[in-house]
Design a protein around this motif. Sequence first.
Motif, PDB file in Angstrom:
ATOM      1  N   ALA A  23       0.838  -1.190   0.000  1.00 24.87           N
ATOM      2  CA  ALA A  23       0.000   0.000   0.000  1.00 24.87           C
ATOM      3  C   ALA A  23       0.872   1.239   0.000  1.00 24.87           C
ATOM      4  O   ALA A  23       1.752   1.387   0.861  1.00 24.87           O
ATOM      5  CB  ALA A  23      -0.915  -0.002   1.217  1.00 24.87           C
ATOM      6  N   ALA A  24       0.648   2.124  -0.966  1.00 30.18           N
ATOM      7  CA  ALA A  24       1.424   3.351  -1.087  1.00 30.18           C
ATOM      8  C   ALA A  24       0.593   4.540  -0.615  1.00 30.18           C
ATOM      9  O   ALA A  24      -0.619   4.591  -0.831  1.00 30.18           O
ATOM     10  CB  ALA A  24       1.859   3.554  -2.530  1.00 30.18           C
ATOM     11  N   SER A  25       1.262   5.493   0.007  1.00 28.06           N
ATOM     12  CA  SER A  25       0.594   6.714   0.436  1.00 28.06           C
ATOM     13  C   SER A  25       1.560   7.876   0.298  1.00 28.06           C
ATOM     14  O   SER A  25       2.755   7.682   0.089  1.00 28.06           O
ATOM     15  CB  SER A  25       0.089   6.584   1.873  1.00 28.06           C
ATOM     16  N   GLY A  26       1.027   9.066   0.451  1.00 25.44           N
ATOM     17  CA  GLY A  26       1.844  10.261   0.300  1.00 25.44           C
ATOM     18  C   GLY A  26       1.805  10.769  -1.131  1.00 25.44           C
ATOM     19  O   GLY A  26       0.795  10.653  -1.809  1.00 25.44           O
ATOM     20  N   ARG A  27       2.924  11.324  -1.595  1.00 24.45           N
ATOM     21  CA  ARG A  27       3.004  11.913  -2.928  1.00 24.45           C
ATOM     22  C   ARG A  27       3.341  10.837  -3.962  1.00 24.45           C
ATOM     23  O   ARG A  27       4.389  10.862  -4.604  1.00 24.45           O
ATOM     24  CB  ARG A  27       4.035  13.021  -2.937  1.00 24.45           C
ATOM     25  N   THR A  28       2.442   9.913  -4.116  1.00 23.29           N
ATOM     26  CA  THR A  28       2.710   8.760  -4.974  1.00 23.29           C
ATOM     27  C   THR A  28       2.953   9.159  -6.426  1.00 23.29           C
ATOM     28  O   THR A  28       3.605   8.420  -7.170  1.00 23.29           O
ATOM     29  CB  THR A  28       1.550   7.764  -4.895  1.00 23.29           C
ATOM     30  N   PHE A  29       2.474  10.311  -6.851  1.00 21.12           N
ATOM     31  CA  PHE A  29       2.645  10.722  -8.242  1.00 21.12           C
ATOM     32  C   PHE A  29       4.108  11.005  -8.585  1.00 21.12           C
ATOM     33  O   PHE A  29       4.482  10.994  -9.758  1.00 21.12           O
ATOM     34  CB  PHE A  29       1.795  11.960  -8.540  1.00 21.12           C
ATOM     35  N   ILE A  30       4.956  11.224  -7.579  1.00 25.99           N
ATOM     36  CA  ILE A  30       6.369  11.506  -7.869  1.00 25.99           C
ATOM     37  C   ILE A  30       7.159  10.233  -8.123  1.00 25.99           C
ATOM     38  O   ILE A  30       8.290  10.287  -8.615  1.00 25.99           O
ATOM     39  CB  ILE A  30       7.037  12.303  -6.727  1.00 25.99           C
ATOM     40  N   ALA A  31       6.586   9.086  -7.781  1.00 22.28           N
ATOM     41  CA  ALA A  31       7.267   7.795  -7.984  1.00 22.28           C
ATOM     42  C   ALA A  31       6.230   6.771  -8.405  1.00 22.28           C
ATOM     43  O   ALA A  31       5.839   5.913  -7.606  1.00 22.28           O
ATOM     44  CB  ALA A  31       7.992   7.363  -6.718  1.00 22.28           C
ATOM     45  N   PRO A  32       5.746   6.871  -9.641  1.00 26.96           N
ATOM     46  CA  PRO A  32       4.613   6.061 -10.059  1.00 26.96           C
ATOM     47  C   PRO A  32       4.923   4.616 -10.447  1.00 26.96           C
ATOM     48  O   PRO A  32       4.005   3.806 -10.553  1.00 26.96           O
ATOM     49  CB  PRO A  32       4.079   6.826 -11.270  1.00 26.96           C
ATOM     50  N   HIS A  33       6.204   4.323 -10.684  1.00 28.72           N
ATOM     51  CA  HIS A  33       6.556   2.953 -11.089  1.00 28.72           C
ATOM     52  C   HIS A  33       6.882   2.140  -9.844  1.00 28.72           C
ATOM     53  O   HIS A  33       7.615   2.597  -8.963  1.00 28.72           O
ATOM     54  CB  HIS A  33       7.752   2.979 -12.036  1.00 28.72           C
ATOM     55  N   MET A  34       6.339   0.946  -9.775  1.00 29.92           N
ATOM     56  CA  MET A  34       6.440   0.140  -8.562  1.00 29.92           C
ATOM     57  C   MET A  34       7.160  -1.168  -8.839  1.00 29.92           C
ATOM     58  O   MET A  34       6.915  -1.820  -9.858  1.00 29.92           O
ATOM     59  CB  MET A  34       5.034  -0.161  -8.020  1.00 29.92           C
ATOM     60  N   GLY A  35       8.019  -1.549  -7.901  1.00 31.34           N
ATOM     61  CA  GLY A  35       8.762  -2.794  -8.074  1.00 31.34           C
ATOM     62  C   GLY A  35       8.755  -3.631  -6.817  1.00 31.34           C
ATOM     63  O   GLY A  35       8.497  -3.145  -5.712  1.00 31.34           O
ATOM     64  N   TRP A  36       9.029  -4.904  -7.030  1.00 31.92           N
ATOM     65  CA  TRP A  36       9.258  -5.835  -5.918  1.00 31.92           C
ATOM     66  C   TRP A  36      10.684  -6.354  -6.029  1.00 31.92           C
ATOM     67  O   TRP A  36      11.134  -6.728  -7.126  1.00 31.92           O
ATOM     68  CB  TRP A  36       8.295  -7.007  -5.975  1.00 31.92           C
ATOM     69  N   PHE A  37      11.353  -6.369  -4.900  1.00 37.15           N
ATOM     70  CA  PHE A  37      12.699  -6.913  -4.803  1.00 37.15           C
ATOM     71  C   PHE A  37      12.712  -7.921  -3.666  1.00 37.15           C
ATOM     72  O   PHE A  37      11.792  -7.951  -2.836  1.00 37.15           O
ATOM     73  CB  PHE A  37      13.712  -5.797  -4.536  1.00 37.15           C
ATOM     74  N   ARG A  38      13.750  -8.730  -3.599  1.00 40.46           N
ATOM     75  CA  ARG A  38      13.879  -9.656  -2.488  1.00 40.46           C
ATOM     76  C   ARG A  38      15.333  -9.807  -2.100  1.00 40.46           C
ATOM     77  O   ARG A  38      16.235  -9.593  -2.899  1.00 40.46           O
ATOM     78  CB  ARG A  38      13.270 -11.017  -2.836  1.00 40.46           C
ATOM     79  N   GLN A  39      15.519 -10.180  -0.851  1.00 40.07           N
ATOM     80  CA  GLN A  39      16.873 -10.368  -0.343  1.00 40.07           C
ATOM     81  C   GLN A  39      16.896 -11.572   0.581  1.00 40.07           C
ATOM     82  O   GLN A  39      16.215 -11.583   1.611  1.00 40.07           O
ATOM     83  CB  GLN A  39      17.364  -9.129   0.390  1.00 40.07           C
ATOM     84  N   ALA A  40      17.669 -12.560   0.193  1.00 40.31           N
ATOM     85  CA  ALA A  40      17.849 -13.754   0.999  1.00 40.31           C
ATOM     86  C   ALA A  40      19.064 -13.558   1.892  1.00 40.31           C
ATOM     87  O   ALA A  40      19.943 -12.745   1.576  1.00 40.31           O
ATOM     88  CB  ALA A  40      18.033 -14.967   0.094  1.00 40.31           C
ATOM     89  N   PRO A  41      19.157 -14.301   2.989  1.00 45.70           N
ATOM     90  CA  PRO A  41      20.307 -14.147   3.897  1.00 45.70           C
ATOM     91  C   PRO A  41      21.634 -14.356   3.170  1.00 45.70           C
ATOM     92  O   PRO A  41      21.794 -15.332   2.430  1.00 45.70           O
ATOM     93  CB  PRO A  41      20.066 -15.242   4.932  1.00 45.70           C
ATOM     94  N   LEU A  50       8.387  -5.576 -11.769  1.00 48.19           N
ATOM     95  CA  LEU A  50       8.013  -4.179 -11.694  1.00 48.19           C
ATOM     96  C   LEU A  50       6.813  -3.917 -12.592  1.00 48.19           C
ATOM     97  O   LEU A  50       6.547  -4.678 -13.534  1.00 48.19           O
ATOM     98  CB  LEU A  50       9.183  -3.267 -12.082  1.00 48.19           C
ATOM     99  N   ILE A  51       6.105  -2.850 -12.281  1.00 43.22           N
ATOM    100  CA  ILE A  51       4.955  -2.443 -13.075  1.00 43.22           C
ATOM    101  C   ILE A  51       4.978  -0.932 -13.199  1.00 43.22           C
ATOM    102  O   ILE A  51       5.198  -0.222 -12.220  1.00 43.22           O
ATOM    103  CB  ILE A  51       3.633  -2.958 -12.452  1.00 43.22           C
ATOM    104  N   SER A  52       4.792  -0.463 -14.415  1.00 49.34           N
ATOM    105  CA  SER A  52       4.802   0.983 -14.649  1.00 49.34           C
ATOM    106  C   SER A  52       3.445   1.573 -14.299  1.00 49.34           C
ATOM    107  O   SER A  52       2.469   0.851 -14.069  1.00 49.34           O
ATOM    108  CB  SER A  52       5.123   1.269 -16.113  1.00 49.34           C
ATOM    109  N   ASN A  53       3.388   2.900 -14.303  1.00 50.35           N
ATOM    110  CA  ASN A  53       2.097   3.531 -14.031  1.00 50.35           C
ATOM    111  C   ASN A  53       1.115   3.256 -15.158  1.00 50.35           C
ATOM    112  O   ASN A  53      -0.093   3.396 -14.971  1.00 50.35           O
ATOM    113  CB  ASN A  53       2.264   5.036 -13.816  1.00 50.35           C
ATOM    114  N   GLY A  54       1.631   2.841 -16.310  1.00 49.73           N
ATOM    115  CA  GLY A  54       0.757   2.497 -17.424  1.00 49.73           C
ATOM    116  C   GLY A  54       0.432   1.022 -17.503  1.00 49.73           C
ATOM    117  O   GLY A  54      -0.285   0.578 -18.416  1.00 49.73           O
ATOM    118  N   GLY A  55       0.960   0.247 -16.570  1.00 44.22           N
ATOM    119  CA  GLY A  55       0.644  -1.178 -16.524  1.00 44.22           C
ATOM    120  C   GLY A  55       1.637  -2.098 -17.214  1.00 44.22           C
ATOM    121  O   GLY A  55       1.420  -3.305 -17.271  1.00 44.22           O
ATOM    122  N   TYR A  56       2.724  -1.530 -17.757  1.00 43.14           N
ATOM    123  CA  TYR A  56       3.747  -2.388 -18.357  1.00 43.14           C
ATOM    124  C   TYR A  56       4.477  -3.139 -17.243  1.00 43.14           C
ATOM    125  O   TYR A  56       4.766  -2.590 -16.198  1.00 43.14           O
ATOM    126  CB  TYR A  56       4.737  -1.550 -19.167  1.00 43.14           C
TER     127      TYR A  56
END
Length: 121
Positions: A23-41, A50-56
Amino acid sequence: QVQLVESGRGLVQAGGSLRLSCAASGRTFIAPHMGWFRQAPGKEREFVALISNGGYTAYADSVKGRFTISRDSARNTVYLQMTSLKPEDTAVYYCAASARYATNPEGYAYWGRGTQVTVSS
């Protein structure tokens, strides 16, 4: 700025499924592209999807065909549906937001605290 909160942590058996939310909040329009990362020990943080603001969308080869990223713009929420999970998917999963369409962690200015996913064999 932008605040991100992940949810959906869990312990699942190999072959199982799990859905993570961010869930994103705040000034989300300044960072519209969203990604998932992971880190194992003992490993570096790695790109998952990742997904762009246009759905790519884009995926790491290791999760392609098993994970699906999506977003509900009305709710400012991004999802990561994970299926056919493997023990090597065990990691802390982080949601991140960027002004650019990027697959490297350095391209993301905003991060959540992470949520643990553990896949047992």
